[in-house]
Design a protein around this motif. Structure first.
Motif, PDB file in Angstrom:
ATOM      1  N   UNK A 371      97.384  61.371  60.608  1.00  0.00           N
ATOM      2  CA  UNK A 371      96.339  60.362  60.836  1.00  0.00           C
ATOM      3  C   UNK A 371      95.646  60.660  62.157  1.00  0.00           C
ATOM      4  N   UNK A 372      94.329  60.793  62.086  1.00  0.00           N
ATOM      5  CA  UNK A 372      93.549  61.033  63.305  1.00  0.00           C
ATOM      6  C   UNK A 372      93.274  59.736  64.042  1.00  0.00           C
ATOM      7  N   UNK A 373      92.622  59.862  65.168  1.00  0.00           N
ATOM      8  CA  UNK A 373      92.392  58.732  66.051  1.00  0.00           C
ATOM      9  C   UNK A 373      91.148  57.945  65.647  1.00  0.00           C
ATOM     10  N   UNK A 374      91.232  56.632  65.722  1.00  0.00           N
ATOM     11  CA  UNK A 374      90.025  55.816  65.616  1.00  0.00           C
ATOM     12  C   UNK A 374      89.613  55.500  67.052  1.00  0.00           C
ATOM     13  N   UNK A 375      88.375  55.798  67.388  1.00  0.00           N
ATOM     14  CA  UNK A 375      87.965  55.626  68.780  1.00  0.00           C
ATOM     15  C   UNK A 375      86.840  54.603  68.887  1.00  0.00           C
ATOM     16  N   UNK A 376      86.573  54.206  70.123  1.00  0.00           N
ATOM     17  CA  UNK A 376      85.420  53.354  70.399  1.00  0.00           C
ATOM     18  C   UNK A 376      84.180  54.231  70.509  1.00  0.00           C
ATOM     19  N   UNK A 377      83.031  53.614  70.812  1.00  0.00           N
ATOM     20  CA  UNK A 377      81.791  54.376  70.921  1.00  0.00           C
ATOM     21  C   UNK A 377      81.951  55.524  71.926  1.00  0.00           C
ATOM     22  N   UNK A 428      85.476  45.963  54.747  1.00  0.00           N
ATOM     23  CA  UNK A 428      84.669  46.948  55.475  1.00  0.00           C
ATOM     24  C   UNK A 428      85.529  47.727  56.461  1.00  0.00           C
ATOM     25  N   UNK A 429      86.385  46.994  57.165  1.00  0.00           N
ATOM     26  CA  UNK A 429      87.259  47.623  58.154  1.00  0.00           C
ATOM     27  C   UNK A 429      88.192  48.636  57.477  1.00  0.00           C
ATOM     28  N   UNK A 430      88.792  48.222  56.370  1.00  0.00           N
ATOM     29  CA  UNK A 430      89.732  49.104  55.673  1.00  0.00           C
ATOM     30  C   UNK A 430      89.008  50.286  55.041  1.00  0.00           C
ATOM     31  N   UNK A 431      87.875  49.981  54.392  1.00  0.00           N
ATOM     32  CA  UNK A 431      87.170  51.051  53.685  1.00  0.00           C
ATOM     33  C   UNK A 431      86.662  52.109  54.671  1.00  0.00           C
ATOM     34  N   UNK A 432      86.271  51.658  55.865  1.00  0.00           N
ATOM     35  CA  UNK A 432      85.796  52.600  56.884  1.00  0.00           C
ATOM     36  C   UNK A 432      86.846  53.675  57.139  1.00  0.00           C
ATOM     37  N   UNK A 443      84.711  57.209  64.816  1.00  0.00           N
ATOM     38  CA  UNK A 443      84.253  56.192  65.764  1.00  0.00           C
ATOM     39  C   UNK A 443      84.081  54.865  65.025  1.00  0.00           C
ATOM     40  N   UNK A 444      84.713  53.833  65.545  1.00  0.00           N
ATOM     41  CA  UNK A 444      84.586  52.510  64.939  1.00  0.00           C
ATOM     42  C   UNK A 444      83.203  51.953  65.257  1.00  0.00           C
ATOM     43  N   UNK A 445      82.385  51.761  64.214  1.00  0.00           N
ATOM     44  CA  UNK A 445      81.024  51.262  64.412  1.00  0.00           C
ATOM     45  C   UNK A 445      80.796  50.176  63.353  1.00  0.00           C
ATOM     46  N   UNK A 446      80.925  48.930  63.765  1.00  0.00           N
ATOM     47  CA  UNK A 446      80.865  47.830  62.803  1.00  0.00           C
ATOM     48  C   UNK A 446      79.549  47.774  62.044  1.00  0.00           C
TER      49      UNK A 446
END
Ligand code: ARG
Length: 575
Positions: A371-377, A428-432, A443-446
């Motif tokens: 599992x790779x990293x989920x990052x901020x902007x 949306x969060x899960x599907x992303x 990158x987490x981008x809502x």
């Protein structure tokens, strides 16, 4: 039920056997989707060298035989020797009609005696789940659901961290502040403050740190007072996890918790066994294993620490016991560890040790689903303003709040609005997470995740709601749609062919534990439906055409709903 690629593969092999002899029916038919036809086979290219003949000379007679098959409309040699194959409309239509009548929608049936252990989520007692837990939890859950749907016996295992050295410090801290106080603090689910207070003392007060180390050994020896306080921490954590998993729509139950403490009674035996097999040796007072091939930056072999010099056990010890238990006691055929990339070396060493010890014997496999990293902007690690880890609970709140804004003007009824916002936000969060390759960082981008167009959760949810509304307007139940599917237009044909690929997409998830393959398939399916719906009136069509289009719509709905279910994405009835 036949998947088009499998059906064509069988035809190509039959043609090879007829043309060249039965020994060629074992080749890989090398079927690929093609931009020039439905599929192409590259088999002539690969056989050319072996046969010492130009690929076109092999391709031509094979193509002629394929073209004569009833499933095939045309088969032509192109370029240096590719065979471009177009399926017959009647074949696609008949297969799609069969698929509609098939409860499994063309998904294959796996061998139910095969036990697959899916180790995922990796929660820890007395710690809140943070943003980094989202991906291993959501991806692992999709893998478990999919394997189960295929028919494997699946054992979900959340390797719950409840047994490391930190419990010494947590218990000592609990004793310091008193049991009552501890209970009040933990019952609210605010573990972070409690943990940080203990940590601060551990790092700053040598006397406390010393007590904490002694406490671990007492705990691991089963001393009653230590056990009671430890149980308090575990119980409160389980309640907390339960709530988060329920809201996130994760199928882990209390029974799926595989706490590290479960292996406690096995640890001595594991150490003895590895020692007697010559795989564990004393090194600086600790019992260590040095599986070959792993060296640190200094060039020295890296150890797995099986028993520390003070007699305590840690993460390496329980993972060694867990893999032995899963393989030799449970008889797992496959173990999938859905864990962050930073633990790759640790897991590889555990697998190698299991192989050396004779626990991991082919055909059984153990794999790290990285599992790779989920990052901020900007690719930075996601953190709060104060620099702390973002809590998973806060991430879910934010997703749902934002979803509520996106859909705000669509619903007058507040209760309905919040129910749909919950499904859209969490979906949306899960599907992303599920729509990108699990080992890539993202990158987490809502704004992107919540968009109603593109490869997003809301787009797919909306596609299902739109199909339901077609049936609602017709006063029909999609479950009643039946009868023959006919293909009058290119858009109907493309949709039907796309739907036939469902079984293969599900198999693809299982093969390398990659849920994003199903996500892309579902997105392509929803897109094919959109094109179909633009070009082919459904309710205003008449007679057999109307019935066939309703059947195609109903089949699309079932494929999307089933597929989203395998991914663990909630599907609201209306949107
Ligand atoms: N609890 C662990 C952590 O927080 C993850 C567990 C992963 N599974 C395993 N069998 N090691 O790092």
């Amino acid at each position: 039920m036949t998947d088009p690629e499998a059906a064509l593969g069988a035809l190509v092999l039959q043609a090879l056997a007829d043309e060249l002899g039965p020994e060629y029916s074992a080749a890989d038919p090398l079927i690929r989707p093609s931009g020039f036809a439905d599929y192409q086979s590259n088999v002539a290219m690969s056989l050319s060298r072996q046969l010492g003949r130009p690929p076109r000379d092999i391709a031509a007679p094979v193509a002629a035989r394929l073209a004569a098959a009833s499933a095939v409309a045309s088969a032509e040699v192109s370029g240096p020797g590719f065979i471009n194959i177009t399926l017959a409309d009647e074949w696609i239509a008949a297969e799609a009609s069969d698929q509609l009548a098939d409860a499994r929608l063309g998904v294959t049936q796996a061998d139910p005696s095969q036990l697959v252990v899916v180790d995922y989520s990796g929660p820890n007692v007395a710690k809140e789940l943070h943003a980094g837990h989202l991906r291993p939890t959501v991806v692992g859950d999709a893998i478990a659901r999919t394997l189960e749907h295929l028919g494997y016996r699946v054992l979900r295992a959340a390797h719950l961290g409840d047994w490391g050295t930190q419990f010494g410090m947590l218990i000592e801290h609990a004793l310091d502040i008193g049991e009552r106080e501890t209970e009040d603090e933990l019952a609210s689910g605010e573990f972070t403050a409690f943990y940080q207070a203990a940590r601060t003392k551990f790092d700053g007060e040598p006397v406390f740190a010393d007590r904490a180390r002694k406490r671990v050994v007492q705990l691991q020896a089963g001393e009653p007072d230590s056990m009671r306080l430890w149980q308090l921490l575990v119980d409160d954590s389980m309640q907390y996890l339960h709530k988060i998993y329920a809201r996130l729509g994760v199928s882990l139950t209390d029974a799926d918790m595989a706490p590290e403490s479960f292996y406690n009674s096995m640890l001595d035996g594991v150490c003895d066994e590895l020692q007697s097999k010559g795989l564990a040796v004393m090194s600086d007072g600790a019992l260590c294993a040095f599986p070959p091939g792993f060296t640190g930056r200094d060039g020295n072999p890296v150890p797995l620490m099986l028993r520390k010099s003070d007699g305590g056990y840690g993460y390496d010890s329980t993972d060694a016991a867990a893999i032995r238990y899963r393989l030799t006691e449970l008889g797992a055929a496959r173990i999938i560890y859905v864990v962050g990339s930073e633990q790759n070396q640790h897991l590889k060493m555990i697998f190698e040790l299991a192989r050396q010890a004779g626990w991991l014997v082919p055909p059984a496999t153990a794999e790290h689903a990285v599992i790779g990293l989920m990052t901020g902007p900007g690719g930075q690690r996601l953190k709060t303003r104060s620099g702390d880890q973002v809590k998973l609970a806060d991430l879910m709140d934010e997703a749902v709040d934002r979803a509520a804004t996106v859909i705000a003007d669509r619903y007058d009824d507040a209760a309905q609005r919040s129910q749909i916002a919950e499904a859209v936000g969490i979906g949306a969060l899960k599907y992303g997470d599920l729509s990108v390759a699990r080992d890539s960082s993202y990158v987490l981008d809502f704004d992107r995740l919540l968009a109603l167009t593109g490869n997003t959760g809301p787009y797919l949810q909306y596609a299902t709601a739109r199909i339901r509304s077609i049936f609602a307007r017709a006063g029909l139940d999609p479950a009643d749609a039946a009868g023959a599917i006919r293909l009058g237009t290119a858009a109907e044909r493309a949709l039907a062919l796309q739907l036939l690929g469902f079984g293969r997409a599900v198999d693809d998830v299982a093969a390398a534990a990659e849920p994003h393959k199903l996500a892309s398939y579902l997105f392509d399916t929803a897109s094919a439906f959109t094109t179909f719906y633009e070009h082919c009136p459904v309710l205003t069509a008449e007679g057999e055409t109307r019935q066939s289009r309703l059947a195609l719509a109903a089949l699309t709905l079932r494929v999307l709903v089933t597929g989203l279910g395998l991914l663990g994405i909630p599907v609201p009835q209306r949107m």
